[in-house]
Design a protein around this motif. Structure first.
Motif, PDB file in Angstrom:
ATOM      1  N   VAL A 324       0.836  -1.067  -0.141  1.00 10.31           N
ATOM      2  CA  VAL A 324       0.127  -0.143  -0.071  1.00 10.31           C
ATOM      3  C   VAL A 324       0.822   1.174   0.058  1.00 10.31           C
ATOM      4  O   VAL A 324       0.814   2.254  -0.565  1.00 10.31           O
ATOM      5  CB  VAL A 324      -0.890   0.179   1.187  1.00 10.31           C
ATOM      6  CG1 VAL A 324      -1.774   1.297   1.192  1.00 10.31           C
ATOM      7  CG2 VAL A 324      -1.826  -1.229   1.218  1.00 10.31           C
ATOM      8  N   ASP A 325       1.881   1.234   0.795  1.00  9.32           N
ATOM      9  CA  ASP A 325       2.752   2.383   0.983  1.00  9.32           C
ATOM     10  C   ASP A 325       4.164   2.040   1.662  1.00  9.32           C
ATOM     11  O   ASP A 325       4.311   0.938   2.164  1.00  9.32           O
ATOM     12  CB  ASP A 325       2.023   3.457   1.904  1.00  9.32           C
ATOM     13  CG  ASP A 325       2.407   4.962   1.714  1.00  9.32           C
ATOM     14  OD1 ASP A 325       3.389   5.138   1.031  1.00  9.32           O
ATOM     15  OD2 ASP A 325       2.023   5.674   2.377  1.00  9.32           O
ATOM     16  N   ILE A 326       5.110   3.170   1.454  1.00 12.53           N
ATOM     17  CA  ILE A 326       6.408   3.040   1.831  1.00 12.53           C
ATOM     18  C   ILE A 326       6.367   4.074   3.084  1.00 12.53           C
ATOM     19  O   ILE A 326       6.377   5.238   2.768  1.00 12.53           O
ATOM     20  CB  ILE A 326       7.693   3.091   1.114  1.00 12.53           C
ATOM     21  CG1 ILE A 326       7.206   2.012  -0.083  1.00 12.53           C
ATOM     22  CG2 ILE A 326       8.788   2.980   1.513  1.00 12.53           C
ATOM     23  CD1 ILE A 326       8.131   2.249  -1.252  1.00 12.53           C
ATOM     24  N   VAL A 333       1.175  -2.875   4.245  1.00 11.91           N
ATOM     25  CA  VAL A 333       0.880  -3.776   3.199  1.00 11.91           C
ATOM     26  C   VAL A 333      -0.811  -4.270   3.909  1.00 11.91           C
ATOM     27  O   VAL A 333      -1.072  -4.040   5.089  1.00 11.91           O
ATOM     28  CB  VAL A 333       1.733  -5.231   3.318  1.00 11.91           C
ATOM     29  CG1 VAL A 333       2.877  -4.843   2.918  1.00 11.91           C
ATOM     30  CG2 VAL A 333       1.562  -5.845   4.740  1.00 11.91           C
ATOM     31  N   ALA A 334      -1.533  -4.592   3.040  1.00 11.82           N
ATOM     32  CA  ALA A 334      -2.836  -4.965   3.207  1.00 11.82           C
ATOM     33  C   ALA A 334      -3.106  -6.341   2.957  1.00 11.82           C
ATOM     34  O   ALA A 334      -2.810  -7.056   2.059  1.00 11.82           O
ATOM     35  CB  ALA A 334      -4.010  -4.147   2.298  1.00 11.82           C
ATOM     36  N   LYS A 350      -4.649  -3.529   7.467  1.00  6.92           N
ATOM     37  CA  LYS A 350      -3.385  -3.223   7.270  1.00  6.92           C
ATOM     38  C   LYS A 350      -2.359  -3.538   8.329  1.00  6.92           C
ATOM     39  O   LYS A 350      -2.734  -3.396   9.339  1.00  6.92           O
ATOM     40  CB  LYS A 350      -3.403  -1.732   7.035  1.00  6.92           C
ATOM     41  CG  LYS A 350      -4.111  -1.206   5.600  1.00  6.92           C
ATOM     42  CD  LYS A 350      -3.995   0.328   5.300  1.00  6.92           C
ATOM     43  CE  LYS A 350      -4.828   0.669   4.116  1.00  6.92           C
ATOM     44  NZ  LYS A 350      -4.707   2.100   4.019  1.00  6.92           N
ATOM     45  N   LEU A 351      -1.058  -3.942   7.895  1.00  8.93           N
ATOM     46  CA  LEU A 351      -0.112  -4.328   8.693  1.00  8.93           C
ATOM     47  C   LEU A 351       1.089  -3.373   8.250  1.00  8.93           C
ATOM     48  O   LEU A 351       1.249  -3.037   7.149  1.00  8.93           O
ATOM     49  CB  LEU A 351       0.340  -5.564   8.605  1.00  8.93           C
ATOM     50  CG  LEU A 351      -0.835  -6.702   8.836  1.00  8.93           C
ATOM     51  CD1 LEU A 351      -0.217  -7.950   8.647  1.00  8.93           C
ATOM     52  CD2 LEU A 351      -1.313  -6.565  10.393  1.00  8.93           C
ATOM     53  N   SER A 352       1.905  -3.194   9.322  1.00  9.18           N
ATOM     54  CA  SER A 352       3.338  -2.528   9.047  1.00  9.18           C
ATOM     55  C   SER A 352       4.413  -3.690   9.225  1.00  9.18           C
ATOM     56  O   SER A 352       4.623  -4.119  10.480  1.00  9.18           O
ATOM     57  CB  SER A 352       3.490  -1.127  10.106  1.00  9.18           C
ATOM     58  OG  SER A 352       4.786  -0.806   9.871  1.00  9.18           O
ATOM     59  N   ILE A 353       5.321  -3.775   7.942  1.00  6.52           N
ATOM     60  CA  ILE A 353       6.210  -4.738   8.455  1.00  6.52           C
ATOM     61  C   ILE A 353       7.476  -4.202   7.957  1.00  6.52           C
ATOM     62  O   ILE A 353       7.590  -3.262   7.341  1.00  6.52           O
ATOM     63  CB  ILE A 353       6.153  -5.854   7.373  1.00  6.52           C
ATOM     64  CG1 ILE A 353       6.204  -5.205   5.899  1.00  6.52           C
ATOM     65  CG2 ILE A 353       4.792  -6.485   7.837  1.00  6.52           C
ATOM     66  CD1 ILE A 353       6.082  -6.626   5.007  1.00  6.52           C
ATOM     67  N   THR A 354       8.660  -4.936   8.493  1.00  5.94           N
ATOM     68  CA  THR A 354      10.000  -4.249   7.930  1.00  5.94           C
ATOM     69  C   THR A 354      10.730  -5.173   6.741  1.00  5.94           C
ATOM     70  O   THR A 354       9.927  -6.099   6.480  1.00  5.94           O
ATOM     71  CB  THR A 354      11.067  -4.652   9.495  1.00  5.94           C
ATOM     72  OG1 THR A 354      11.135  -5.958   9.575  1.00  5.94           O
ATOM     73  CG2 THR A 354      10.449  -4.066  10.614  1.00  5.94           C
TER      74      THR A 354
END
Length: 420
Positions: A324-326, A333-334, A350-354
């Motif tokens: 989705v975005d950086i 990501v979704a 949505k999740l935030s991943i490394t």
């Protein structure tokens, strides 16, 4: 048969000025890449020779580039084109009498030579064989990629006709074009036209009248018939290899396989310590900067996916998510496919991943897979007689060469300022 020609307007005073500009644009003066002598430009790396013709200022040129650019040019870029002094037309020799992939190599070289002429003072590029025009930055982007799909984007365009929609420019790549019945809704036409051409380019299938084509189980089966292209023989836009015309077929997709209308996404178990699987993770992570550059590029398109590991209580799995975005050092990501045993996660969440949580990436574009290293490995485990249905189920009928991605990734400059 028509020749392969691109036109590049610039501020050159005359032919002598162009020859000088070519010499000065070579970064390595001791071993130059391109040399211009008389009416020829030679690529010293490939030993290919291109003719070049010089035409004086044309007051209609900016208008022609605006039309051929299909909205790609800014007013500033068009004003610059209108002030050109001369236009250089680079000419590739006669194409082969029958489809031949060596045409693709010539187009690849012409893509690079076009970029070189931009560096030598050119303003923009117009492909005379398809009528498509590109601003300088867009053409440079395609030359930087140097992939089969980048060459396709540079040389081929879509056209709306009275009786059918079709593509123009595939003869530059040594292949027939494709046309599509108007019975298919116009909003679905681009994906099918591009999907068919990409399938031709990447898979080199043996095609015959009456064969069926689709990009997935959710798209209709189309019957193909080979036809003359339809333009006059001496027209630069004419494709001497003809076109494949696609009509709706009365045949439907085979629904007797395990890949038809599944209740949930297909998950295939593979050992996490499998050496082949570990190799796909290494390939994905080493090329991740290239993938992220594609995502942020205004000249690229497709569905951008990332495989990551998710956990819900005692349950965990590797799943594909949509990028989705950086954000700084993280990727947003979704979720869109979730195993049924995951009760607390929802589609669209949505999740935030490394970076360390990325296990694969892929781009899906009109039935073509870019990247998807573990997907390719998984496909190898599908029995040969099931692969057609498996490909249609996954919506992937063509595969970009892995070495193209890795080569482009290795030659790509480092990203600056985005933390990745």
């Amino acid at each position: 048969m028509s020749q392969l020609i691109i036109g590049i307007p610039g501020s050159w005073k005359d032919q002598s000025d162009i020859i000088t500009a070519v010499a000065e644009a070579n970064t390595d003066k001791q071993s130059p890449r391109f040399l211009a002598i008389g009416g020829l430009i030679m690529d010293m790396h490939t030993n290919q020779t291109f003719g070049f013709e010089v035409y004086e200022h044309d007051s209609r040129l900016a208008q022609m580039f605006a039309y051929a650019g299909q909205g790609r040019f800014t007013d500033e870029e068009l004003n610059k084109i209108s002030e050109h002094k001369h236009t250089v037309y680079l000419v590739c020799g006669e194409p082969f009498a029958s489809p031949n992939r060596e045409n693709l190599d010539a187009a690849r070289c012409l893509l690079e030579l076009g970029r070189f002429l931009l560096d030598a003072g050119g303003f923009a590029v117009k492909v005379e064989n398809s009528g498509i025009a590109h601003p300088a930055d867009r053409w440079r982007h395609y030359a930087d990629q140097n992939t089969t799909l980048a060459i396709y984007d540079a040389f081929v365009t879509m056209v709306g006709g009275d009786d059918f929609n079709y593509t123009c420019g595939m003869h530059a790549l040594g292949m027939p074009d494709v046309s599509l019945t108007k019975d298919v809704p116009i909003e679905e036409a681009p994906a099918l036209l591009n999907g068919f051409n990409q399938y031709q380019l990447l898979e080199a299938p043996s095609l015959s009248d009456g064969d069926l084509f689709a990009t997935s189980l959710s798209t209709p089966l189309l019957k193909m018939t080979h036809c003359p292209y339809g333009y006059k023989e001496d027209d630069l836009l004419n494709n001497p290899y003809g076109r494949w015309h696609l009509e709706l077929s009365e045949t439907t997709h085979d629904n007797q396989t395990k890949y038809h209308e599944r209740d949930e996404p297909l998950f295939m178990a593979m050992r996490s310590d499998d050496l082949e699987l570990e190799a796909t993770v290494e390939q994905a992570r080493s090329s991740l900067p290239w993938f992220l550059a594609q995502f942020t590029s205004p000249y690229e398109y497709g569905y951008y996916l990332i495989k990551t590991h998710i956990q819900d209580g005692d349950e965990s799995a590797y799943v594909w998510t949509g990028l989705v975005d950086i954000k700084d050092d993280c990727l947003i990501v979704a979720l869109f496919e979730i195993p049924s045993k995951f009760a607390n996660l929802k589609s669209g969440q949505k999740l935030s991943i490394t970076i360390e949580e990325v296990y694969d990436w892929s781009i899906h574009r009109n039935g073509t897979l870019i990247g998807g290293f573990s997907q390719r490995l998984q496909r190898e485990h599908v029995p040969e007689n099931e692969r057609r249905q498996y490909d249609l189920y996954s919506g992937t009928i063509a595969f970009t060469p892995i070495d193209e991605v890795l080569r482009s990734s290795e030659s790509r400059p480092e990203r600056n300022g985005d933390g990745l």
